[in-house]
Design an enzyme around this catalytic site. Structure first.
Site, mmCIF file in Angstrom:
data_model
loop_
_atom_site.group_PDB
_atom_site.id
_atom_site.type_symbol
_atom_site.label_atom_id
_atom_site.label_comp_id
_atom_site.label_asym_id
_atom_site.label_seq_id
_atom_site.Cartn_x
_atom_site.Cartn_y
_atom_site.Cartn_z
ATOM 1 N N THR A 1 -14.199 6.962 12.916
ATOM 2 C CA THR A 1 -13.795 8.047 12.031
ATOM 3 C C THR A 1 -12.955 7.517 10.871
ATOM 4 O O THR A 1 -12.326 6.460 10.967
ATOM 5 C CB THR A 1 -13.007 9.120 12.789
ATOM 6 O OG1 THR A 1 -11.749 8.572 13.246
ATOM 7 C CG2 THR A 1 -13.791 9.636 13.987
ATOM 8 N N GLY A 2 -12.951 8.264 9.765
ATOM 9 C CA GLY A 2 -12.184 7.844 8.595
ATOM 10 C C GLY A 2 -12.571 6.450 8.157
ATOM 11 O O GLY A 2 -11.713 5.607 7.902
ATOM 12 N N SER A 3 -13.891 6.215 8.017
ATOM 13 C CA SER A 3 -14.363 4.836 7.859
ATOM 14 C C SER A 3 -15.024 4.568 6.516
ATOM 15 O O SER A 3 -15.870 3.676 6.398
ATOM 16 C CB SER A 3 -15.334 4.488 8.993
ATOM 17 O OG SER A 3 -16.225 5.553 9.251
ATOM 18 N N THR A 4 -14.625 5.297 5.481
ATOM 19 C CA THR A 4 -15.148 5.006 4.145
ATOM 20 C C THR A 4 -14.220 4.091 3.353
ATOM 21 O O THR A 4 -14.547 3.699 2.228
ATOM 22 C CB THR A 4 -15.376 6.302 3.349
ATOM 23 O OG1 THR A 4 -14.139 7.016 3.224
ATOM 24 C CG2 THR A 4 -16.415 7.180 4.042
ATOM 25 N N GLY B 1 -10.392 1.282 3.868
ATOM 26 C CA GLY B 1 -9.300 0.750 4.674
ATOM 27 C C GLY B 1 -9.714 0.145 6.000
ATOM 28 O O GLY B 1 -10.785 -0.462 6.129
ATOM 29 N N ILE B 2 -8.859 0.306 7.002
ATOM 30 C CA ILE B 2 -9.092 -0.270 8.327
ATOM 31 C C ILE B 2 -10.375 0.286 8.942
ATOM 32 O O ILE B 2 -11.130 -0.440 9.589
ATOM 33 C CB ILE B 2 -7.886 -0.001 9.244
ATOM 34 C CG1 ILE B 2 -6.660 -0.767 8.751
ATOM 35 C CG2 ILE B 2 -8.202 -0.393 10.689
ATOM 36 C CD1 ILE B 2 -5.367 -0.424 9.483
ATOM 37 N N SER C 1 0.143 2.894 15.414
ATOM 38 C CA SER C 1 0.858 2.182 14.353
ATOM 39 C C SER C 1 2.153 1.638 14.932
ATOM 40 O O SER C 1 2.665 2.165 15.932
ATOM 41 C CB SER C 1 1.172 3.131 13.196
ATOM 42 O OG SER C 1 2.112 2.571 12.300
ATOM 43 N N TYR D 1 4.859 11.594 10.607
ATOM 44 C CA TYR D 1 3.786 10.615 10.810
ATOM 45 C C TYR D 1 4.034 9.802 12.073
ATOM 46 O O TYR D 1 3.134 9.624 12.900
ATOM 47 C CB TYR D 1 3.701 9.695 9.591
ATOM 48 C CG TYR D 1 2.780 8.509 9.763
ATOM 49 C CD1 TYR D 1 1.404 8.658 9.675
ATOM 50 C CD2 TYR D 1 3.299 7.238 10.011
ATOM 51 C CE1 TYR D 1 0.559 7.562 9.828
ATOM 52 C CE2 TYR D 1 2.463 6.139 10.153
ATOM 53 C CZ TYR D 1 1.096 6.302 10.066
ATOM 54 O OH TYR D 1 0.262 5.226 10.213
#
Length: 264
Positions: free
Chosen positions: A13-16, A18-19, A139, A152
């Site tokens: 997920t969130g893979s467009t 950065g990490i 994190s 966060y």
């Protein structure tokens, strides 16, 4: 090194960027069938240009229950995921006394409930066939709670609890669940954040990175530099592989030594 991931269906997920993007690319290079995710079709299609022919993309807003349900439906049409990397998340520096209830709820929905919902959707099939990998992107802020963004830090601490609990649910199987704790990593979002800080100090960004950030914001870092997304991706992809079969329920640090502890 062959990580034995050929043909595995891997969801990141969130893979467009950065990490997440670095992780999806490495899984793709290792022969996995990767499903990438972003909020828009445009961002997903742009990211897919750097992948092999077996990769696919599903745009969805995973900060909502409806978005997660739609995403799950599209992914299941491709098969039963062997690997789930819950990477998607947001961050925002803000003074604690200025954080309204709405922001606390938004951060919890986005950073925590997205991973909860997807694990709930995909993990039962992993348990049924006795193999699977789930990785939560936590994190070092889960341990070193940042005063400038406590909301966060809260979400990243929550991931540690969820990952450990799910690992225990998979007792006696070859389904493993772990969290990875990156340290300061130079991605698009962090770059913008650091640029703002540098401008506030009337300094060049590179000068600020080298002379101020690690001296003031992360003085305990042993590396004393930002890690690259690819460095974090290497740890994540290893944990997704059959080679990491003895590692589960762990909070694995890739933090450059920022957390002052001799234990993982």
């Amino acid at each position: 090194m062959d990580l034995r991931l050929q043909g595995k269906l891997a969801v990141v997920t969130g893979s467009t960027k950065g990490i997440g993007l670095a992780t999806a690319r490495l899984l793709d290079q290792e022969g996995a069938r990767v499903v990438i995710n972003g909020r828009s079709r445009e961002s997903v299609d742009q990211a897919l240009t750097s992948f092999g022919k077996h990769a696919s993309g599903v745009p969805a807003d995973l900060s909502t229950a409806e978005g997660c349900a739609d995403f799950v439906s599209h992914v299941k049409a491709l098969g039963r995921p062997d690997i789930l990397v819950n990477n998607m998340g947001i961050f925002e520096p803000k003074d604690f006394f200025d954080i309204p209830d709405e922001d606390w709820e938004r951060f919890f929905r986005t950073n925590v409930m997205s991973g909860v919902r997807l694990a709930r959707a995909f993990m039962p099939a992993m348990l049924e066939r006795g193999w699977g990998r789930i990785v939560f992107l936590s994190s070092e802020s889960a341990v070193n709670i940042p005063e400038e963004m406590i909301h966060y830090g809260m979400t990243k601490t929550a991931y540690l609890s969820i990952a450990r609990g799910l690992a225990q649910l998979a007792t006696g199987t070859d389904v493993t669940v772990n969290s990875v704790l990156p340290g300061p990593t130079w991605s698009e979002g962090v770059g913008g954040f650091v640029t703002e800080l540098a401008e506030g100090e009337d300094m060049d960004v590179e000068e600020f990175k080298e002379e101020v950030f690690f001296e003031e914001a992360r003085p305990t870092s042993i590396l004393q530099r930002f890690t690259r997304p690819e460095e974090i991706a290497s740890m994540i992809v290893y944990l997704c592989s059959p080679l990491a079969s003895a590692t589960t329920g762990g909070a694995i640090r890739a933090d450059g030594g920022t957390v002052r502890s001799i234990l993982p």
